[in-house]
Structure formats: structure tokens, C-alpha cells
Motif scaffolding. Structure first.
Motif, PDB file in Angstrom:
ATOM      1  N   MET A 161       6.735  -5.312   1.968  1.00  0.00           N
ATOM      2  CA  MET A 161       8.145  -5.645   1.932  1.00  0.00           C
ATOM      3  C   MET A 161       7.336  -6.482   1.196  1.00  0.00           C
ATOM      4  SD  MET A 161      11.457  -6.250   2.137  1.00  0.00           S
ATOM      5  CE  MET A 161      11.939  -5.523   3.644  1.00  0.00           C
ATOM      6  N   GLU A 162       7.440  -6.917  -0.176  1.00  0.00           N
ATOM      7  CA  GLU A 162       6.996  -7.850  -0.342  1.00  0.00           C
ATOM      8  C   GLU A 162       8.754  -9.399  -1.021  1.00  0.00           C
ATOM      9  OE1 GLU A 162       6.000  -7.020  -4.171  1.00  0.00           O
ATOM     10  OE2 GLU A 162       4.444  -6.214  -3.974  1.00  0.00           O
ATOM     11  N   LYS A 163       8.172 -10.368  -0.748  1.00  0.00           N
ATOM     12  CA  LYS A 163       9.177 -11.782  -0.831  1.00  0.00           C
ATOM     13  C   LYS A 163       8.688 -12.200  -2.374  1.00  0.00           C
ATOM     14  CE  LYS A 163      10.171 -12.773   4.035  1.00  0.00           C
ATOM     15  NZ  LYS A 163      10.422 -13.037   5.344  1.00  0.00           N
ATOM     16  N   ARG A 164       9.914 -13.092  -2.795  1.00  0.00           N
ATOM     17  CA  ARG A 164       9.096 -13.862  -3.972  1.00  0.00           C
ATOM     18  C   ARG A 164      10.174 -14.903  -4.038  1.00  0.00           C
ATOM     19  NH1 ARG A 164       6.033 -10.861  -7.968  1.00  0.00           N
ATOM     20  NH2 ARG A 164       5.793  -9.367  -7.445  1.00  0.00           N
ATOM     21  N   GLU A 165       9.241 -16.122  -4.278  1.00  0.00           N
ATOM     22  CA  GLU A 165       9.882 -17.111  -3.970  1.00  0.00           C
ATOM     23  C   GLU A 165      10.405 -17.489  -5.571  1.00  0.00           C
ATOM     24  OE1 GLU A 165       8.493 -22.198  -3.832  1.00  0.00           O
ATOM     25  OE2 GLU A 165       7.704 -20.023  -2.548  1.00  0.00           O
ATOM     26  N   GLY A 166      11.688 -18.545  -5.568  1.00  0.00           N
ATOM     27  CA  GLY A 166      13.077 -19.157  -6.789  1.00  0.00           C
ATOM     28  C   GLY A 166      12.935 -20.415  -6.688  1.00  0.00           C
ATOM     29  N   GLY A 176      14.709  -7.830  -9.302  1.00  0.00           N
ATOM     30  CA  GLY A 176      15.795  -6.242  -9.626  1.00  0.00           C
ATOM     31  C   GLY A 176      16.228  -6.320  -7.906  1.00  0.00           C
ATOM     32  N   VAL A 177      17.179  -6.993  -8.212  1.00  0.00           N
ATOM     33  CA  VAL A 177      17.499  -7.484  -6.796  1.00  0.00           C
ATOM     34  C   VAL A 177      19.187  -8.000  -6.836  1.00  0.00           C
ATOM     35  CG1 VAL A 177      15.753  -8.006  -5.111  1.00  0.00           C
ATOM     36  CG2 VAL A 177      17.314  -9.616  -5.435  1.00  0.00           C
ATOM     37  N   THR A 216      12.301  -7.731  -1.667  1.00  0.00           N
ATOM     38  CA  THR A 216      11.781  -6.291  -2.167  1.00  0.00           C
ATOM     39  C   THR A 216      10.906  -5.123  -1.330  1.00  0.00           C
ATOM     40  OG1 THR A 216      10.410  -6.928  -3.646  1.00  0.00           O
ATOM     41  CG2 THR A 216      12.502  -6.970  -5.114  1.00  0.00           C
ATOM     42  N   PHE A 217      11.593  -3.975  -1.807  1.00  0.00           N
ATOM     43  CA  PHE A 217      10.862  -2.942  -0.657  1.00  0.00           C
ATOM     44  C   PHE A 217      10.208  -2.096  -1.803  1.00  0.00           C
ATOM     45  CE2 PHE A 217      10.150   1.239   1.534  1.00  0.00           C
ATOM     46  CZ  PHE A 217       8.865   0.506   2.501  1.00  0.00           C
ATOM     47  N   LYS A 218       8.789  -2.000  -1.716  1.00  0.00           N
ATOM     48  CA  LYS A 218       8.149  -1.131  -2.074  1.00  0.00           C
ATOM     49  C   LYS A 218       7.660  -0.257  -1.783  1.00  0.00           C
ATOM     50  CE  LYS A 218       4.330  -1.445  -5.793  1.00  0.00           C
ATOM     51  NZ  LYS A 218       3.838  -2.193  -6.485  1.00  0.00           N
ATOM     52  N   HIS A 219       7.856   1.447  -1.434  1.00  0.00           N
ATOM     53  CA  HIS A 219       7.733   2.325  -1.433  1.00  0.00           C
ATOM     54  C   HIS A 219       6.226   2.720  -1.295  1.00  0.00           C
ATOM     55  CE1 HIS A 219      11.185   3.526   0.050  1.00  0.00           C
ATOM     56  NE2 HIS A 219      11.978   3.242  -1.352  1.00  0.00           N
ATOM     57  N   GLY A 220       5.502   2.862  -0.610  1.00  0.00           N
ATOM     58  CA  GLY A 220       3.469   3.464  -0.583  1.00  0.00           C
ATOM     59  C   GLY A 220       4.054   5.106  -1.369  1.00  0.00           C
ATOM     60  N   ARG A 221       2.486   4.959  -2.021  1.00  0.00           N
ATOM     61  CA  ARG A 221       2.024   5.971  -2.871  1.00  0.00           C
ATOM     62  C   ARG A 221       0.959   6.771  -2.254  1.00  0.00           C
ATOM     63  NH1 ARG A 221       0.329   4.282  -9.213  1.00  0.00           N
ATOM     64  NH2 ARG A 221       0.426   6.580  -8.787  1.00  0.00           N
ATOM     65  N   ASP A 222       1.240   8.581  -2.015  1.00  0.00           N
ATOM     66  CA  ASP A 222       0.841   9.497  -1.194  1.00  0.00           C
ATOM     67  C   ASP A 222      -1.352   8.690  -1.912  1.00  0.00           C
ATOM     68  OD1 ASP A 222       0.036  11.249   0.886  1.00  0.00           O
ATOM     69  OD2 ASP A 222      -1.444  12.210  -0.933  1.00  0.00           O
ATOM     70  N   THR A 223      -2.682   8.369  -0.722  1.00  0.00           N
ATOM     71  CA  THR A 223      -3.586   8.033  -1.373  1.00  0.00           C
ATOM     72  C   THR A 223      -4.063   8.812  -2.067  1.00  0.00           C
ATOM     73  OG1 THR A 223      -3.597   7.760   1.310  1.00  0.00           O
ATOM     74  CG2 THR A 223      -5.911   7.746  -0.255  1.00  0.00           C
ATOM     75  N   ALA A 224      -3.598  10.477  -1.809  1.00  0.00           N
ATOM     76  CA  ALA A 224      -4.345  11.794  -3.021  1.00  0.00           C
ATOM     77  C   ALA A 224      -4.122  11.048  -4.735  1.00  0.00           C
ATOM     78  CB  ALA A 224      -4.496  12.639  -2.504  1.00  0.00           C
ATOM     79  N   GLU A 225      -2.963  10.898  -4.672  1.00  0.00           N
ATOM     80  CA  GLU A 225      -2.178  10.616  -5.878  1.00  0.00           C
ATOM     81  C   GLU A 225      -2.668   9.445  -6.809  1.00  0.00           C
ATOM     82  OE1 GLU A 225       2.176   9.036  -7.593  1.00  0.00           O
ATOM     83  OE2 GLU A 225       1.280  10.197  -5.865  1.00  0.00           O
TER      84      GLU A 225
END
Length: 626
Positions: free
Chosen positions: A1-6, A31-32, A52-61
């Protein structure tokens, strides 16, 4: 989860609670959906935030992208091989890349990653890695110490053992140690010998020949006398070390023979003969020859000698040293080993009959050569060092060669730091602005200046202040105390550091904050004073005005006395003693009264005291914890 200040809430929503264009633009950029914007209090004020929620990526990828890390590496010297466009330190012959037991798939040039690697070129064999956890252990079995810190520790331990066995001292140059560590996979230290006749050469020549050409460590006695031995580090085990030593001895013998030839050939020419050749060596195409630089440096050095009151005898030595400062640049020895400039000048000058002080100054003009290096020990050496570096800096600025970012091809930052450190260590009582003004005037007279004089002067002063700030922070002074001191009119470097030292010690004392608040209150209001307004006692309406004027006069007198003694503590305490008088003044006096004449007079009084306060520091720069 990321928080951006406006924006602040009052900007993000209108009076009806509707989103403003600013908030809608912020939501779109993140993008919200605007309805998912939230408010959060920051330091007592509500701000709009987007989560915003950023999905993680597989380590191998992700590890596949490590290819970019490898291809993005840069080296001092790169090379190309085969028909590939890629540049790297050496040709890439194989790539082992594993995540667990799986190969991380990517290709560089035409080499695909796999699980195969190789041990020592002669002692080891090809290895198939099954698990990265066993990497170091597997390579060690094939005569490769993979961890560079372990290789360095191994080398150091072996050097210590040789020292203990032979009762030697092996001076370890850290840069050489790092280089050797990265040249070998499986280090084994050994020693060799060379003919004692070469000990007639200067110690620096022998050490430089061994270090630069062969990557050898010298050997000394416990008294520091160089011995006819050397230490080298073999990339391999301890088999046939006698043969390895003989091979290294043969190579070193040839190197030392060359050095001896250069050394004796150089002395067949007079210093004056060598010095004349500087007029044909270009220092910089837009600045002129090295001979012209020597003349400018000499002019600067003699001016500085007068400014600091150098004695006649030392001034004569300085004059001669400045005349001969660069003659060794055209010698065979410095041509072969540029790092010996100055050292060979000192040696050759001594052999030619120049005074010890003159010869020493020729060497010391290059000090300090790097961060942490010693500064000149003699007055003439210190002055020549400052003059030489100052001329280089000002000349480069005069044609627009100003360091930017990481680009500093003429090492102007290092040279400026050297000037500052020398001024500090020798307690030379002259300001940076005075040095810049005179050097700039001399360069302007020479006619090669291509930049605006006043702009260049400002850039030079900012440049030196930035070096001052860097050195002060590096020495442990708080950034805000440094900013406070440097915001005052610049004085000599020693006094600048002395002020920072005083404030560093006083900042932890009880009552410091109250003192600074009182002094800052004066300087803050003094900004509203009219220029040129005088303090008229007949306009005083209460005793606190008289007391403040008395205190101001006392401060001015005490500051003069304090600085005559170079006593930064006394100067600070002269200001600190005003605290109670200042507080009493503000408690009983309305400065911004409706009476124009009285208001102007009170502001003039504050301005007079503020001048003394600001001569020490801009105390409003000091930051206190909440």
C-alpha cells in the motif's frame, strides 16, 4: 500500500465540500477514483491523500532484470571484444546465475546463464553449482576466495606473518592493497630481493617503481629505513615460490635500472635549463603555458607573503621556490612517474645547492594531495601551495571551467579544500575574498579571461564557501551551526572554524536557546531600520534605551578586543551578556510606536547592535528541537 500526499484540504475542496480541479487532477495523476481520496492531518493541517495498492512481482521474474545491472556497470577502463558493441572491464566468458536451484534466464552478448562456473585458472576446474548457498565453499575448494574482504584479510595476515618471521616492517598502502586484492583469486604473499646499490636512489623512487609498475609492497626496518627486499602477492598456492620470487626479481631489476638511468640523466641538466622548457609546455590552450602559470603563481605567492608578514629570509626562499616550482615536470623521472612531481623537485634542488627551505617548498606546494593528507609544514611551502592551487582554480573559472555535479576534471574541489585546510592548519590570517579578489585581478590583467568578472567573483566565493561548509560538516560540526557562521561576513578560515567550535560547545549549555532568541529578536526587527539612520540619545524616552545603547557600545569595544586576541569565546560571550539588557528593552519599550522619529531611532539602535551580532553569525539559522 502506498500513500501519496496532495493539496491541503482547503485547496482540495470548495465551500460546498466538492472536489476542486486541483484535487481531481491529483486523483487522475495517481490513477485513483476521486471518491477514494482521504484526508489526513499533517502537523496540524489536513491534507488530501491517495492510497494505491501495488501488487508485488515474483522474485524469479525480478531477478531476470539483473542483466541490466551487469550491463550497466561502468569502469575506469572499458574494452570491447569480438564483434560485440558491449563495453566491459574484461570479456565475459560465462555467466552463473541461480535462484535456489533454478537458473535465472538471460543472455549477455551470446553467453547464456547457467549453473557452470570455473575455479582458479591453473589450480581449479569447472564446477556445476547446485545451490547458491554453497557458492563460496565450492569455489574455495577450487582455489578461489570469492569474498574480497576475506581475500584482503588473507593478504594482511600473510604480510603480518612475513613481518614477524623476518623482523621487518611492511608499510601497507591501502590503495595498493585494494588493487592487489582485486587482482588475485587465491593470494599467497612472498618476498624477493634487489641489489643494495639501488638503495642510493631516493626512497620515493624505489617505492614508486615497486608500487606502480609491479604492485609490490616495500620493506623497511623498524626505524623506517628501506631494505633491499620486496613483497609480492601471487595468484596461486605456495608451490615453487622460489621460482616465482626469481622471476619477480628479474623484472624488478630491469625497472630499477631504468629508474637509476632516468635519475642520473636528469642531474646532467641544470635546473635553469629545465625551467626554461616550461615556456613551451601548454598548461591549457586557453590559459597559456606552464611557464606563464609559474609566473602568475609567483606573483600571487609574493603578494600573499607581504599580506601575512613573512620574514625576509623566508621570503627569499619563497621567491626562489616559486621561480623553480615546476622545473621537475620536464625531468625523465616525473615523465615516467607523474606522482613524483614535487618530490623529485625537492631532491634535485637540494643536489643543485638550493636551500633546504626552498627545496622543501617545491615539494610542499602539492600538499595536501588528497583528503586527509598532511598540509605544508613550512611558511614558504604553505604560501606556495595556496598560490599554486588558487591560480589553477581562478584561471579555470575565468574561462568557464567550473565543476558541475560529479564533473571536476581539474580537481578544483580538492584544490580548494587544500587551500582551506592549509589556511586553517597554519592559522594564516587572510580572508578567502581577499585571495579571490587579488587572483582574479591578476588573471584579468593577463587577458585570457572569457567570463564576466563580477559573475566569476561571485561564483568563486560561492565555490569556496561550499568547500568550507563541506569541510566543517565533515569535521563534525552541525549543519545549522555551520550555516549560521557562514551567513556572517566572511573572515579568515581559522576564525570561521573557531566560531563553529564555540557554538558547538555552547549549544548544549543551559540558557543558550534564550540567548539566541534575544539576539535573533534584535536582528529580526533591525531589518526594518532605515539605511543611514543615526541613534539620537535626545529621542530616548526610557532608561532601557539608554541601557541598550551602553550595552551596544560595550559589545563593540569587547568584540574588537576579543578579535585582536583571536578569541572566539570572548567574542561570543560579549554578545551573550546582552541578553538581559535586550529582554528588558523589549519588555518596557514599544519599538514600532506611532511616533515616526522615535520609531526610526529605536530601529537604528537595534540595527547598530545587530551589526555586531551578525558579524559573528546569523543566529536565526540555528535549529532547536521542538
Amino acid at each position: 500500500m502506498e500513500k501519496r500526499e496532495g493539496q491541503q484540504k482547503k485547496i482540495a475542496q470548495d465551500a460546498n465540500g466538492e472536489w476542486t480541479k486541483a484535487a481531481l487532477g491529483f486523483a487522475r495523476g495517481q490513477g485513483v477514483d476521486p471518491e477514494k481520496l482521504i484526508f489526513k492531518e499533517v502537523n496540524g493541517t489536513d491534507y488530501v491523500f491517495a492510497e494505491t495498492f501495488k501488487h508485488g512481482r515474483d522474485t524469479a521474474e525480478l531477478l531476470v532484470e539483473f542483466k541490466g545491472v551487469i550491463t550497466g556497470l561502468t569502469f575506469a577502463k572499458n574494452m570491447r571484444w569480438n564483434t560485440y558493441d558491449m563495453r566491459f572491464a574484461r570479456p565475459i566468458r560465462w555467466l552463473a546465475a541461480l535462484y535456489g536451484e533454478e537458473i535465472i534466464p538471460f543472455t549477455i552478448t551470446d553467453i547464456e546463464t547457467g549453473r557452470q562456473t570455473k575455479g582458479h585458472r591453473f589450480l581449479g576446474s569447472e564446477i556445476e553449482l547446485t545451490n547458491p548457498l554453497n557458492y563460496e565453499e565450492t569455489l574455495l575448494a577450487e582455489f578461489v576466495i570469492a569474498d574480497p574482504e576475506k581475500r584482503k584479510a588473507t593478504i594482511l595476515a600473510q604480510l603480518k606473518e612475513i613481518e614477524r618471521t623476518h623482523d621487518w616492517v611492511i608499510p601497507v598502502d591501502e590503495a595498493l592493497l585494494d588493487e592487489v586484492t582485486n587482482l588475485v583469486e587465491y593470494p599467497t604473499a612472498l618476498h624477493g630481493t634487489f641489489e643494495e646499490i639501488y638503495l642510493d636512489l631516493p626512497k620515493e623512487v624505489l617505492i614508486t617503481t615497486m608500487r606502480e609498475h609491479q604492485r609490490y609492497f616495500p620493506v623497511e626496518t623498524t626505524e623506517g629505513t628501506l631494505q633491499p627486499f620486496f613483497i609480492t602477492v601471487r595468484n596461486g598456492n605456495n608451490n615453487e615460490l622460489e621460482n616465482v620470487a626469481r622471476g619477480n626479481e628479474k623484472v624488478l631489476r630491469a625497472r630499477l635500472a631504468d629508474a637509476a638511468f632516468f635519475y642520473h640523466e636528469d642531474q646532467k641538466r641544470s635546473i635553469e635549463e629545465l625551467n626554461i622548457k616550461l615556456d613551451k609546455i601548454v598548461f591549457h590552450e586557453s590559459i597559456g603555458t606552464t611557464g606563464e602559470k609559474v609566473a602568475r603563481t609567483k606573483e600571487l605567492a609574493l603578494w600573499l607573503a607581504d599580506e601575512v608578514g613573512l620574514g625576509n629570509e623566508s621570503k627569499e626562499s619563497l621567491n626562489r621556490a616559486a621561480t623553480l616550482a615546476k622545473f621537475d615536470l620536464v625531468t625523465n623521472m616525473v615523465g615516467e612517474f607523474p606522482e613524483l612531481q614535487g618530490q623529485m623537485g625537492q631532491d634535485y634542488a637540494s643536489k643543485a645547492g638550493e636551500s633546504a627551505e626552498t627545496a622543501l617548498a617545491i615539494f610542499e606546494q602539492y600538499l595536501p594531495r588528497f583528503a586527509g593528507d598532511r598540509t605544508p609544514s613550512s611558511d614558504s611551502g604553505a604560501i606556495l601551495s595556496i598560490a599554486d592551487k588558487l591560480d589553477t582554480i581562478v584561471s579555470c573559472f575565468a574561462i568557464g571551467l567550473i565543476p558541475t555535479g560529479s564533473q571536476d576534471p581539474y580537481a578544483l574541489r580538492r584544490q580548494a579544500a587544500g587551500i582551506v585546510q592549509t589556511l586553517l592548519d597554519r592559522n594564516i590570517s587572510i580572508t578567502i575574498t581577499s585571495l579571490v579578489d587579488f587572483a582574479l585581478e591578476q588573471v584579468q590583467k593577463k587577458g585570457f579571461m572569457s567570463t564576466d568578472v563580477e559573475t566569476t567573483r561571485e561564483e568563486l566565493n560561492r565555490f569556496f564557501i561550499s568547500r568550507l561548509k563541506y569541510l566543517m560538516v565533515e569535521q563534525g560540526y552541525r549543519y545549522d551551526l555551520v550555516d549560521a557562521v557562514l551567513a556572517a561576513p566572511l573572515v579568515d578560515v581559522y576564525t570561521v572554524f573557531a566560531k563553529a567550535k564555540v557554538l558547538s560547545e555552547e549549544v548544549v549549555q543551559a540558557g543558550f536557546k534564550e540567548i539566541i532568541e534575544a539576539l535573533s529578536r534584535v536582528t529580526n526587527l533591525a531589518r526594518k531600520a532605515d539605511d543611514g539612520a543615526s541613534v539620537l540619545e535626545e529621542l530616548f524616552e526610557n532608561e532601557t534605551e539608554t541601557s541598550l545603547l551602553t550595552s551596544t557600545v560595550r559589545v563593540e569595544f569587547n568584540l574588537v578586543q576579543a578579535w585582536e586576541q583571536n578569541d572566539a569565546y570572548a567574542a561570543y560571550h560579549a554578545l551573550a551578556e546582552c541578553r538581559s539588557t535586550i529582554n528588558e528593552f523589549f519588555e518596557h519599550t514599544m519599538v514600532m510606536t506611532d511616533n515616526d522619529a522615535v520609531r526610526t531611532n529605536r530601529l537604528a539602535l537595534l540595527k547598530r547592535l545587530a551589526a555586531s551580532i551578525h558579524s559573528y553569525a546569523d543566529f536565526q539559522q540555528i535549529v532547536f528541537a521542538a
